[in-house]
Structure formats: C-alpha cells, structure tokens
Scaffold this motif. Structure first.
Motif, PDB file in Angstrom:
ATOM      1  N   ASP A 153      54.238  28.201  38.596  1.00  0.00           N
ATOM      2  CA  ASP A 153      53.050  27.390  38.311  1.00  0.00           C
ATOM      3  C   ASP A 153      51.812  28.273  38.146  1.00  0.00           C
ATOM      4  O   ASP A 153      50.958  28.023  37.288  1.00  0.00           O
ATOM      5  N   LEU A 154      51.737  29.306  38.994  1.00  0.00           N
ATOM      6  CA  LEU A 154      50.572  30.176  38.963  1.00  0.00           C
ATOM      7  C   LEU A 154      50.493  30.946  37.633  1.00  0.00           C
ATOM      8  O   LEU A 154      49.402  31.143  37.075  1.00  0.00           O
ATOM      9  N   VAL A 155      51.648  31.374  37.116  1.00  0.00           N
ATOM     10  CA  VAL A 155      51.667  32.034  35.798  1.00  0.00           C
ATOM     11  C   VAL A 155      51.114  31.097  34.730  1.00  0.00           C
ATOM     12  O   VAL A 155      50.319  31.498  33.865  1.00  0.00           O
ATOM     13  N   GLU A 156      51.527  29.829  34.762  1.00  0.00           N
ATOM     14  CA  GLU A 156      51.048  28.860  33.772  1.00  0.00           C
ATOM     15  C   GLU A 156      49.544  28.639  33.903  1.00  0.00           C
ATOM     16  O   GLU A 156      48.822  28.562  32.900  1.00  0.00           O
ATOM     17  N   ARG A 157      49.052  28.550  35.168  1.00  0.00           N
ATOM     18  CA  ARG A 157      47.603  28.362  35.373  1.00  0.00           C
ATOM     19  C   ARG A 157      46.826  29.551  34.785  1.00  0.00           C
ATOM     20  O   ARG A 157      45.811  29.378  34.113  1.00  0.00           O
ATOM     21  N   LEU A 158      47.304  30.742  35.074  1.00  0.00           N
ATOM     22  CA  LEU A 158      46.617  31.951  34.608  1.00  0.00           C
ATOM     23  C   LEU A 158      46.585  32.042  33.080  1.00  0.00           C
ATOM     24  O   LEU A 158      45.547  32.320  32.472  1.00  0.00           O
ATOM     25  N   THR A 159      47.737  31.837  32.432  1.00  0.00           N
ATOM     26  CA  THR A 159      47.813  31.994  30.976  1.00  0.00           C
ATOM     27  C   THR A 159      47.060  30.881  30.251  1.00  0.00           C
ATOM     28  O   THR A 159      46.454  31.116  29.202  1.00  0.00           O
TER      29      THR A 159
ATOM     30  N   TYR B 226      43.019  31.750  31.083  1.00  0.00           N
ATOM     31  CA  TYR B 226      42.446  33.000  30.566  1.00  0.00           C
ATOM     32  C   TYR B 226      43.044  33.440  29.231  1.00  0.00           C
ATOM     33  O   TYR B 226      42.452  34.242  28.514  1.00  0.00           O
ATOM     34  N   GLY B 227      44.250  32.925  28.913  1.00  0.00           N
ATOM     35  CA  GLY B 227      44.999  33.473  27.800  1.00  0.00           C
ATOM     36  C   GLY B 227      45.981  34.484  28.336  1.00  0.00           C
ATOM     37  O   GLY B 227      45.706  35.168  29.337  1.00  0.00           O
TER      38      GLY B 227
ATOM     39  N   GLN C 279      38.576  36.415  22.891  1.00  0.00           N
ATOM     40  CA  GLN C 279      37.661  35.655  23.743  1.00  0.00           C
ATOM     41  C   GLN C 279      36.527  35.034  22.925  1.00  0.00           C
ATOM     42  O   GLN C 279      36.077  33.937  23.215  1.00  0.00           O
ATOM     43  N   MET C 280      36.063  35.741  21.897  1.00  0.00           N
ATOM     44  CA  MET C 280      35.037  35.166  21.016  1.00  0.00           C
ATOM     45  C   MET C 280      35.551  33.888  20.369  1.00  0.00           C
ATOM     46  O   MET C 280      34.885  32.841  20.366  1.00  0.00           O
TER      47      MET C 280
ATOM     48  N   ALA D   5      44.903  37.389  31.046  1.00  0.00           N
ATOM     49  CA  ALA D   5      45.376  37.053  32.389  1.00  0.00           C
ATOM     50  C   ALA D   5      45.977  38.272  33.087  1.00  0.00           C
ATOM     51  O   ALA D   5      45.906  38.407  34.321  1.00  0.00           O
ATOM     52  N   LEU D   6      46.582  39.180  32.331  1.00  0.00           N
ATOM     53  CA  LEU D   6      47.139  40.413  32.922  1.00  0.00           C
ATOM     54  C   LEU D   6      46.025  41.248  33.550  1.00  0.00           C
ATOM     55  O   LEU D   6      46.195  41.801  34.647  1.00  0.00           O
ATOM     56  N   ASP D   7      44.880  41.348  32.845  1.00  0.00           N
ATOM     57  CA  ASP D   7      43.774  42.157  33.366  1.00  0.00           C
ATOM     58  C   ASP D   7      43.163  41.522  34.605  1.00  0.00           C
ATOM     59  O   ASP D   7      42.826  42.212  35.579  1.00  0.00           O
ATOM     60  N   VAL D   8      43.023  40.191  34.585  1.00  0.00           N
ATOM     61  CA  VAL D   8      42.482  39.490  35.753  1.00  0.00           C
ATOM     62  C   VAL D   8      43.415  39.670  36.942  1.00  0.00           C
ATOM     63  O   VAL D   8      42.993  39.972  38.066  1.00  0.00           O
ATOM     64  N   THR D   9      44.717  39.500  36.689  1.00  0.00           N
ATOM     65  CA  THR D   9      45.711  39.621  37.766  1.00  0.00           C
ATOM     66  C   THR D   9      45.690  41.017  38.383  1.00  0.00           C
ATOM     67  O   THR D   9      45.736  41.173  39.617  1.00  0.00           O
ATOM     68  N   ARG D  10      45.607  42.051  37.538  1.00  0.00           N
ATOM     69  CA  ARG D  10      45.614  43.419  38.053  1.00  0.00           C
ATOM     70  C   ARG D  10      44.408  43.674  38.963  1.00  0.00           C
ATOM     71  O   ARG D  10      44.530  44.291  40.024  1.00  0.00           O
TER      72      ARG D  10
END
Length: 871
Positions: free
Chosen positions: A63-69, A72-73, A264-265, A77-82
């Motif tokens: 579920d958390l993977v789905e929330r993140l993607t 954030y996209g 992001q733009m 999401a990889l950068d936020v997670t790291r």
C-alpha cells in the motif's frame, strides 16, 4: 536519451522498475524501521507537498508503494524514499536503493532540483536570454529600452452589431503591466480564460508584445501567483523542426540545462503558460497529420503538438497566449476552446513620438525626423505599425547621416518598404554591380518560400541560387542555429516575414531579368490561388498592387537595371475585373433585409462560417487598390464592381482612409453598402493624473465617441466623388455618425440614393438626418428605410416628404406600419409640396382601414405608384 523524450512504452517500463525498487527497499526494513519511516514521511516535502497523514495510517508495504508513486510519481518517489530512509536511521537501505536506482534507471537528473528551487533559476535564465531583442538589421537592443507601448483593444468576435444589446466600444489600453495582467482576467462569474488570442495585421507588434510579456513575467511583474513557468514557442520554427519531438523536448530546449524537472512541471499544467507566436502559420484542420497530440512525452510532429495545445487536448488546464494575423482568423476557429480575444492596434500618436526618440540616439535628429513624418499625414498614419515605423526611422536615419534632404515622401506601406530596399542597396556596405542581380535571386527565394509556406531556408537553398556569402545575405537575411537530430543546423530567414512577402511580390516585376530557377505561373497563379493558400498571400498580393504605381515602376527599372513587363499590370487589372464578373452580387448584396429575428438553419450558419474569410475580401481589395495610388487603375478596377459591399468590418482610421481614397475615384453610378459595421472609434484608455484621481470620477467628463464615418463623408462632399448610392445596414448610427452623414447629404452632388436598414437611431439622429434630406442642395431621390420601430421616425419622414424638392422614391418594404402611422404617411403624401412618385410597401402587413387610406391617396395623386400586393 533524455527521460523526457522516451516513448510511452519506455516510460511504463521505467515506472514499473521504480515500483519494484521501492518495494524491495521497504521489504528490507524491520517493522520498527517501517514505523519510523512512515512517521518521518509525514514531514517529507517535494515542491512544497507532502502526503497527508491520514493516508499513512494502517498501511502495509505494498500500500505504501502505491501511496508514494501516486502522490509523487514513480521516479521522484525513489528520491523522497531515499532521503526519508536516511532520517529513519536506515542508511544502509538508502545506500542500496541509490545504487540499484543508478544501475537500473541511471542518475536522478530530473529530481536533482525541485520545481520550487528551479523557478528562480529558470526566471533568471529567461531574463538573460530575452533581455535583448534583435532588430531586423541584426542589431541587438535592450527590450526594456526599445519596447514602446502598444494599444490593445478587447476583441469583439461575438458581438452582433446593431442589436439592442450592442455595447459601447471599449477603450483601447496602452500595453503596460496592468493591461497585460488584464488579458487573463476573470469574467463576471470569476472564470478566467485559459486561452487569450492577440491578433493584428503584419508588423503591428504582436511578437514584440508577446516577448515583452515573457520578459515581464520573468521579472515578476505579471501573473504573480498564477504562472510558475512560461515558454515562448515560435509556431513556424516548431512546424519546421526536423524529426519528431515531444512537448517535453520543446520545454527542455528553453531551459538553461537538460536537468530541468520537466515531469514535475507538467504535473501542474495549470501553473504553466505557453506563448504560441504566429499561430496563423498552422495549416487547415482537414489534414490528418494535424490530429492533436495528447501525451506531452510522445515524440511526434510539431503540428500535432501545437494542435494539441490549441485544442486543449494536450494539457487541458494549461494557459495559452496565442498571436495571429487578422487576415486569416478562420484558421484558428475550431482549434481553440473558448478563447478571449484582444486586438493589437499599434502605436498611439503619443507612442509614435516616443518610438522615434528611442530609435535615434541624437535628440536633434529624432526631432527633425519626427517633425518631417508628422507633417506628412499619410506617412504619419502608417507609422502606427511598428515595423513600418522601424523602416521609416531606418531610412530617415541613413538620409540624415548622409546629409540628404528629407523631401521625398511615402504614401503607402509598399513605398516605405521599397524606399528601405533602395536605401539599403545604396548604403556603403552594398556596393558593386552584382548586388541588384543578387537581390533579384533573393526575391525568387522569398517567392518560393511564400508559395510553399516556408520562412526558414537551408544553406543548400542559398547555394542553389548562388547567394551563400553574398552581400544581400548579410543585408536582408538573419542567420540562426537550430538543434537537429544529431548536430546543430544553420538556417536563414528574412529580417521579417512581411519583408519576405514584399520581396516575393517584387519578384513578379523582375521575372524578365532571367534569374535561374524562377517559379512558374506568374501573377495569375498568385492571384488565383486556392482558399487554403490565400490567407498566407494577402500581404504579398497587396504589395504586388502597390508596386504597380508608375513612380515605383520607374524606381525599380532604374535601380535594378530592368524593364518591368506591361503584362504584369494588365494581368492584375483583368483579375480585379474578373472578380466583378464572377461576383455579380457581392457578399451581402442579396441579403434578405426583413426585420424579423428569425433563426437561421444550421446549414446556413455553417455556410456563413465557411465564408467568414471571404466576407472581408471587399476591404482587402480596396487596400490593394489604395496601395497602387494610381487613379486611372483604381477607376478602371471599380468600373467592374458597381456595388462595393463591406460586411462586419470594425473600421480603423486606416480602413476609412483606404475606403475614402477608393470612393473618391469611383466611376459614375457606384454604390457602397456597409453591413453590420462599426462606425465609431474606440476610445484610448488614458491614466488619470494624481489631481484627477483625488477629485474622483465626478470631475471628469465622458468624451463623446468619434464618428469613423467622418472621413468618408468628407470624400462624398468632394465634387469629384461619383458615389451615387450609400446603404447602411445593421449598423448602430450614433448621433456623431448622423451629424457627419447629414452634412454630407447637404453637399454631396452625386449621391442619389440612401438606405438606412435595420439600424439603430436616436431621436437626435433622426432629426439630423431629416434636416440633411430636406436641405435645398440635397440630391437624394431614393430613400430606403427599414427600422425596427418606425414610431419615432414617421414624424421625420412626414417632414421629409413635405419639404424635399427631389425625393421621388420611398421604400419602406419589410417595415411594421400601424394604423396611425399609415394615416400620418397618407397625410404627407397628399400634401401639395410632396414630390414622391413611388412608394414601395412590399412585405408590409396592412389593415383594411390602412389599405382604404392608401387607395384614397392613389386617387388623389394618380402619378404616385404605391407598390403593395393588395393594391
């Protein structure tokens, strides 16, 4: 290859891999670490956004993977997670995620800088890139120093002239930051338009205004809080760009580096503004290759990207500022979704003077040049067009530097452009006998491009005509490097599109020079081009007519060492005469002038939309005739057009100058019909000074609207004017218009017929017209009136019938006449001084009592013919 330019399938693959990496990293966490990760994630922001706390409660790893993607996209999401893993004391997991991401997806380019941090960098880049603009002679000047304010008036595309709801013309505003901000202002319900169209003729300053808007946005003066990023796309360059590209690629081309956070733009399109300059260059809607693109990352043609933006199928919530020429507005219809229109009207008289003083560094020279132009009324009028103003200043500057007398005047746009070319040819850097020959070849290049819709030329194009490295290349062409698939590509374009159109027209007069590679066809091919191409050829055609002036032909022969063939002028005249034969009843001439408000069938509305571009051909033809400044040619041309019909024209002062010139030279029996035309001038919006603002609006007096009919009425008074019939249909006749018309009626010696059809008049206006009609020298013999309400007008008609010594025909067909009105009319008809011979009441419903009264009039006046089905 850039991530922004990947195909849809590649994007899906990357997204899937990003999800796998996220899930693998979260599965490496202990339950305690996962709890800490979720807690820290609540405060992790990207571009000022973080996942709401409620969405992080009671979630498992999937579920958390789905929330993140979703939030954030996948890749951001990889950068936020790291970053959050580091804060949650899971540095080893963060390091593994970084390594796996680098191996599987490459470096995190688009996430290195967040959108919020990139805004400032991008604005600074725009300010640096657009601080200077290149003038047509390749000289760079600061936009803040050279830009002179333009008049911008609200468009009136949906206005139905002559109806009760017709608004007063809104004032044209000078283009300061306040005016530019108003372009995207909300309507009465607070809805802001997503598309604004700036329209105007060639050289009027649309591109400069668009660039100033971009510069002012970057400087923080415009659209504060509305627009995060603004991009300037020149439509012709996008259409001619080699290979395929995506909208994301076009955005990256305008950024200072290739690591811009494009995804992001594009994730917030409502915060973006695209300025599309020159949208009239787009081909018609029918072409299958024009199907709108809907994916900003899809590599496709420039045409599909522009079509997608204009139709809002690509980024539906994005803001668009579109510039287009007014000669072909139909090209955009069907592409745009609920646009708000504004018209660029050029320089005010005040700003013309400002431009001169900005152009000339020497104040004394500026004063002398401005004074010379101001004394030449026609040339001063033409200078409302910024490009014409630039050419005039350039020519005068050279004459002043050489100590020449500023005696030779210019009356038309064509003559101004021709003076510019001749002046350039005589400049110190353009010596040698080969220059005229080279310019002949350059004219052919211009003509090829105009006929093909091409404005950018390759080095091979120049080599084919042996123009590579020539003097004319330096003098008249601009060089530019554009990105290609593998390397940068060099292209050439004329100093201005209108200048290319001028040289294309000049090529038809130089055909006998024998330059190799001349396009086949001649002037007949240009004039008889199909409707799809005609919109692009309007200015070229106008220049062609202008070059037929006897004086300009002499200049061309002298400076180019050639003989202009007589057939060019004869072919052009025959084409105009053919227009008269082909259109026996011009646009609107056979229009049903009944007064009832009937709904048009859907098929008829579609036909009118298809003819929209054709409706203004009457005015365009008059502009062509005006450019010739050849009285004999104009007289011969108008002899084949016994009725001139101008429909739905919102007249400018220049339009009236052109109309007046042609009417003054019309043959005997000429008729003019103005249908649904604006006959009053929009006021210029002026700022109040501090004293007036403190006193309040009560201290200011509203100035009356100026009558645009005044120049035409002045011409009608001239003894040489042969206009015999004037009809005003579906126009709002303000008192000022009626006053000018009444003065003309008193003196116009050749005007025999006047029609006032479905027009709105005040009581004062009716009184003024009746005074003009009963004036002893008034020659109007036929009066046709169709008004929505004749109750006010009937008393004035009675006066005219009793007092006019020459009125012999009165046509009230289609009017609604009540019993008392017929009674008053009959009383006037019986009056001993009434000279009427014919009364037409076709399609008028009459009561039996009214019919009896009219029969009694026929008995009393046997020489009077009353036309009605029941009589």
């Amino acid at each position: 290859k850039d991530m922004a330019g990947t195909s849809s399938s590649s994007t899906e693959t990357r997204n899937a891999l990003a999800r796998e990496l996220l899930l693998a990293a979260l599965e490496d966490l202990t339950q305690e670490q996962l709890k800490r990760f979720c807690y820290k994630l609540r405060d992790a922001q990207l571009d000022g956004r973080s996942i709401p706390r409620g969405r992080l409660e009671h979630v498992d790893r999937v579920d958390l993977v789905e929330r993140l993607t979703q939030f954030y996209g996948p890749e951001p999401a990889l950068d936020v997670t790291r970053k959050v893993l580091k804060k949650a004391d899971a540095r080893d997991v963060a390091a593994r995620l970084k390594a796996q991401r680098l191996e599987g997806l490459g470096p995190s380019c688009s996430a290195l800088l967040s959108v919020s941090k990139y805004k400032k960098k991008y604005r600074e880049h725009v300010l640096l890139q657009h601080a200077k603009v290149k003038e047509r002679n390749a000289r760079s000047v600061k936009i803040s120093k050279r830009f002179t304010k333009l008049l911008i008036a609200p468009g009136m595309e949906d206005e139905v002239l002559g109806t009760e709801e017709e608004p007063e013309p809104e004032r044209a505003r000078r283009s300061d930051s306040h005016t530019f901000n108003r372009l995207f202002r909300g309507d009465e319900e607070g809805q802001r338009p997503l598309t604004v169209v700036l329209q105007g003729p060639a050289g009027i300053g649309k591109t400069m205004a668009a660039k100033k808007i971009l510069y002012d946005w970057a400087a923080g003066k415009l659209y504060h809080g509305l627009v995060d990023f603004a991009f300037f796309l020149l439509c012709r360059e996008v259409l001619e760009r080699p290979g395929e590209c995506s909208l994301a690629d076009l955005i990256l081309d305008q950024c200072p580096d290739r690591v811009a956070p494009v995804r992001q733009m594009l994730a917030q399109p409502q915060r973006l503004l695209f300025i599309l300059d020159g949208a009239d260059e787009l081909p018609g809607l029918g072409a299958p290759e024009a199907a709108p693109c809907t994916d900003p990352f899809q590599a496709t043609s420039g045409l599909r990207i522009l079509s997608g933006l204009l139709s809002q199928e690509l980024l539906p919530s994005v803001r668009l500022l579109v510039t287009t020429r007014t000669v072909a507005p139909g090209r955009l219809q069907g592409r745009l979704s609920s646009p708000q229109c504004a018209e660029v009207c050029g320089f005010s008289d005040k700003d013309k003077k400002k431009y001169f003083f900005k152009f000339f560094k020497d104040e004394k020279k500026a004063e002398r040049a401005y004074r010379f132009v101001k004394e030449n009324e026609t040339l001063f009028t033409l200078c409302f067009v910024p490009f014409v103003c630039w050419i005039v200043c350039t020519v005068l500057q050279e004459q002043l530097q050489l100590g020449q007398n500023l005696s030779r005047t210019s009356k038309t746009t064509t003559s101004v452009y021709l003076h510019f070319v001749i002046s350039t040819l005589k400049s110190p850097g353009a010596d040698g006998p080969q220059v005229p020959r080279e310019l002949c070849k350059l004219c052919l290049l211009a003509r090829e491009g105009i006929l093909k819709g091409q404005a950018h030329f390759s080095e091979k194009d120049l080599e084919r005509l042996k123009l590579q490295g020539s003097q004319v290349q330096t003098l008249f062409l601009s060089k530019k490097e554009v990105p290609d698939v593998q390397e940068k590509k060099v292209t050439y374009s004329f100093i201005d599109l209108s200048f290319q159109e001028f040289l294309a027209a000049l090529s038809y007069l130089l055909e006998d020079k024998g330059a190799p590679g001349a396009p086949v066809g001649g002037v007949q091919m240009l004039l008889n081009s199909d409707a799809e191409l005609r919109g692009h050829l309007v200015l070229t055609t106008r220049f062609l007519f202008g070059l037929l002036n006897v004086e300009w032909i002499g200049d061309i022969e002298r400076h180019f060492g050639c003989v202009v063939p007589e057939r060019v002028k004869q072919d052009t005249l025959r084409w105009v005469q053919g227009q008269g034969r082909r259109r026996v009843a011009p646009v609107g001439a056979q229009r049903n002038d009944k007064l009832e408000d009937t709904e048009k069938p859907e098929e008829e509305e579609e036909e009118e939309e298809e003819k929209e571009e054709e409706i203004n051909l009457g005015l365009e033809l008059l502009y062509c005739l005006y450019e010739t400044q050849d009285d004999t040619f104009v007289h011969q041309a108008l002899s084949s057009l016994p009725e001139l019909v101008l429909e739905r024209v919102r007249f400018s002062w220049m339009d009236l100058e052109v109309l007046g010139y042609c009417v003054k030279r019309c043959p005997e029996g000429q008729a003019l019909k103005l249908v649904s035309c604006g006959l009053v001038a929009a006021r210029e919006k002026k700022k109040k000074n501090l004293v007036k603002r403190l006193k309040g609006s009560r201290a200011t007096k509203k100035q009356p609207l100026a009558s645009l009919l005044h120049p035409l009425c002045e011409v009608m008074i001239d003894q040489q004017c042969n206009l015999s019939s004037l009809t005003l249909s579906c126009c709002k006749l303000h008192d000022a218009v009626c006053q000018d018309l009444a003065k003309a009626l008193r003196v116009a010696s050749n005007l025999r017929e006047l029609g006032i059809l479905q027009c709105r008049l005040t009581k004062i206006g009716l009184h003024l017209l009746s005074e003009g009609l009963v004036w002893p020298k008034c020659q109007v013999q036929t009066l046709r009136m169709q008004l929505l309400d004749l109750r006010e007008a009937i008393q004035y008609l009675v006066i005219v019938l009793q007092q006019s010594p020459v009125l012999t025909t009165l046509d009230l067909s289609g009017c609604q006449l009540s019993g008392p009105m017929v009674t008053n009319l009959c009383s006037a008809l019986k009056h001993p001084t009434c000279c009427l011979k014919t009364l037409s009441l076709a399609s008028v419903e009459l009561s039996e009592l009214s019919l009896r009264e009219l029969r009694a009039v026929k008995t009393a006046k046997p020489n009077l013919t009353i036309m009605h089905s029941a009589l």
